[in-house]
Design an enzyme around this catalytic site. Structure first.
Site, PDB file in Angstrom:
ATOM      1  N   GLY A  14      -5.295  14.728  -1.215  1.00  0.00           N
ATOM      2  CA  GLY A  14      -4.317  15.378  -2.071  1.00  0.00           C
ATOM      3  C   GLY A  14      -4.739  16.794  -2.400  1.00  0.00           C
ATOM      4  O   GLY A  14      -5.668  17.344  -1.791  1.00  0.00           O
ATOM      5  N   VAL A  19      -9.727  10.860  -0.770  1.00  0.00           N
ATOM      6  CA  VAL A  19     -10.188   9.491  -0.967  1.00  0.00           C
ATOM      7  C   VAL A  19     -10.678   8.960   0.373  1.00  0.00           C
ATOM      8  O   VAL A  19      -9.962   9.035   1.384  1.00  0.00           O
ATOM      9  CB  VAL A  19      -9.075   8.592  -1.537  1.00  0.00           C
ATOM     10  CG1 VAL A  19      -9.591   7.167  -1.731  1.00  0.00           C
ATOM     11  CG2 VAL A  19      -8.565   9.154  -2.861  1.00  0.00           C
ATOM     12  N   LYS A  37     -13.672   8.740  -4.184  1.00  0.00           N
ATOM     13  CA  LYS A  37     -12.833   9.908  -4.446  1.00  0.00           C
ATOM     14  C   LYS A  37     -13.736  11.100  -4.721  1.00  0.00           C
ATOM     15  O   LYS A  37     -14.535  11.090  -5.662  1.00  0.00           O
ATOM     16  CB  LYS A  37     -11.914   9.647  -5.643  1.00  0.00           C
ATOM     17  CG  LYS A  37     -10.955  10.785  -5.960  1.00  0.00           C
ATOM     18  CD  LYS A  37     -10.018  10.389  -7.097  1.00  0.00           C
ATOM     19  CE  LYS A  37      -9.024  11.498  -7.410  1.00  0.00           C
ATOM     20  NZ  LYS A  37      -8.078  11.095  -8.476  1.00  0.00           N
ATOM     21  N   ASP A 143       1.652  10.421 -14.831  1.00  0.00           N
ATOM     22  CA  ASP A 143       1.849  10.724 -13.410  1.00  0.00           C
ATOM     23  C   ASP A 143       2.199   9.461 -12.626  1.00  0.00           C
ATOM     24  O   ASP A 143       1.703   9.248 -11.510  1.00  0.00           O
ATOM     25  CB  ASP A 143       0.587  11.370 -12.843  1.00  0.00           C
ATOM     26  CG  ASP A 143       0.848  12.084 -11.519  1.00  0.00           C
ATOM     27  OD1 ASP A 143       2.031  12.316 -11.192  1.00  0.00           O
ATOM     28  OD2 ASP A 143      -0.128  12.411 -10.813  1.00  0.00           O
TER      29      ASP A 143
END
Length: 474
Positions: A14, A19, A37, A143
């Protein structure tokens, strides 16, 4: 990366972090797959992003629920923070929706509702989470979106990514007017930068439900400004207008969940969950089979990575494990300077700061210690016998000699004789309390001399009393 963890391949990437699929290593060949992560290298040294990752680890660790991904560890290595998470064999909901659309399919309504049920249960657990002191954390995810929901082959949906969550005690606080999240799933008050409550998560879940029922995005546009304008207008059509198969009763639930005004929206995730309960949902097995069918290719790729990693590890035999255990015990018994370490030891299963302490076993007595104990016992026996002899000899000699010594002289002689501290022997003040014995020449002599010993008392435990007068034996 820390020696305890090994990165095998990339799962997703992202704007803030990537990840990876990894393995956690332990002693004796133990291992388990994990998700790791890591911040992107260009962000790894920036204060705000480090604080977000640490906040995510601390918050997620406070939420213990089957619909929230477990946080296992937070490590620093190679100049970067890494968050170690539970590995979920499955796929993100966004990838599953995209794969279904590619095949010309929609998400079956029972499966969509089953996924929403799990998401709402996980949100309720997050909203109600408390710290170790029992104080509410006030968590708001902020989120909720298809990208942040993992659906496993076990059929269980799990919420991930609490990086932008609102909560008390965060290292990085949201600045006034700052907006975090994905615009297409933000509530109007969140877009306006107003204080957020758990109702923003309810709104995002309502948008997600609309999209699952219809098979399309609710808010679309060429750029973020167009999407934000559509959200602020609040012009949301009932899902049945885009998909006639949707019951009107579900329309009402979706419209209330996505209401612009807070007073018209569900207050909590539990309230929205209760409104959806009347409709049939798929079982975990049915959801899992759907995930396996749509994500078979990506799951097979990860499975090969895990198999290759396992094949590179030496499989230890039982004898090898026992040798490792013996070496660990020997290393714990002798310190680095030849000194003997404490009897508690750390076994081979201790790794990377995980310590297993075993209680010390009782050592068998040495041969030298046994000899010393026997010698000490013999010496004590001689002392006791000598003390007894010293008590009886002066008293008996005085009685046998027939000398007309006065009571004062006898008392002085007796006191001198019994001055040795022998705890087991006591001469009573009162003849009524003496222990009766069988008549014998020795006892007769002591009995005749008893008046001279009246009032003399040895230190030690008091003998049991008896009502028999020793003079009755005369």
């Amino acid at each position: 990366m820390s020696a305890r963890y090994t990165i095998l391949g990339t799962i997703a990437s992202g704007g803030m972090a990537s990840v990876y699929l990894g393995r956690m290593m332990g002693s004796a060949g133990f291992s388990r797959p994990v998700a790791i992560k890591r911040l992107h290298p260009q962000l790894a040294a920036q204060h705000d992003f480090i604080a977000m990752l640490v906040d995510e680890a601390r918050l997620a660790a406070q939420i213990r629920h089957s619909n929230v991904v477990d946080t296992l560890d937070l490590v620093v290595s190679d100049g970067a923070f890494s968050l170690v998470l539970e590995y979920v064999e499955g796929e993100s909901l966004s990838a599953l929706i995209a794969e279904a659309a590619k095949r010309g399919e929609m998400v079956p309504r029972p499966i969509a509702l089953a996924i929403l049920y799990g998401v709402l249960r996980g949100l309720e657990a997050a909203h109600e989470a408390r710290n170790e002191e029992g104080q509410p954390l006030g968590i708001v995810h902020r989120d909720i979106s298809p990208q942040n929901i993992l659906v496993g082959v076990d059929g269980i949906p799990r919420i991930i990514d609490f990086g932008v969550a609102k909560a008390f005690g965060r290292m990085l606080a949201t600045r006034p007017g700052e907006v975090r999240g994905k615009f297409a799933y933000m509530a109007p008050e969140q877009l306006l930068g107003r204080p957020v409550t758990r109702q923003v998560d309810v709104y995002a879940t309502g948008v997600l439900l609309w999209e699952l029922l219809v098979g399309a995005r609710l808010f679309t546009g060429d750029d973020e400004r167009v999407i934000c304008a559509a959200v602020m207008r609040g012009a949301i059509r009932p899902p049945s207008e885009a998909n006639p198969d949707v019951p009107r009763e579900i329309d009402a639930v979706v419209m209330q969940a996505t209401a612009r005004e807070l007073s018209e929206r569900y207050l909590t995730a539990r309230e929205l969950l209760g409104a959806l309960e009347p409709w049939e949902t798929a079982s975990d097995d049915e959801v899992g089979a759907w995930v396996r069918r749509l994500s078979a290719e990506s799951l097979a790729k990860r499975h090969r990575l895990l198999q290759d990693a396992v094949s590179t590890v030496d499989r230890l035999s039982v004898d090898a494990l026992l040798r490792e255990l013996d070496l660990s015990r020997a290393g714990a018994a002798v310190g680095p300077h030849g000194n003997r370490a404490p009897s508690s030891s750390v076994g081979p299963e201790s790794a990377e700061g995980v310590e297993v302490v075993r209680p010390a076993s009782h050592a068998a007595p040495s041969r030298r210690g046994m000899i010393f104990a026997i010698g000490l016992g013999v010496l004590m026996a001689f002392v006791i016998l000598a003390a007894i002899a010293s008590v009886r000899r002066p008293v008996g000699a005085q009685a046998a000699s027939g000398r007309g010594a006065s009571d004062e002289t006898s008392l002085a002689a007796t006191n001198a004789a019994v001055s040795v501290d022998v705890p087991p022997i006591e001469l009573a003040n009162d003849p009524e309390e003496a222990i009766p014995v069988e008549p014998s020449p020795t006892s007769q002599v002591v009995e005749n001399a008893a008046p001279a010993a009246t009032g003399v008392k040895r230190r030690g435990p008091r003998p049991r009393s008896s009502a028999v007068d020793p003079r009755s034996y005369r």
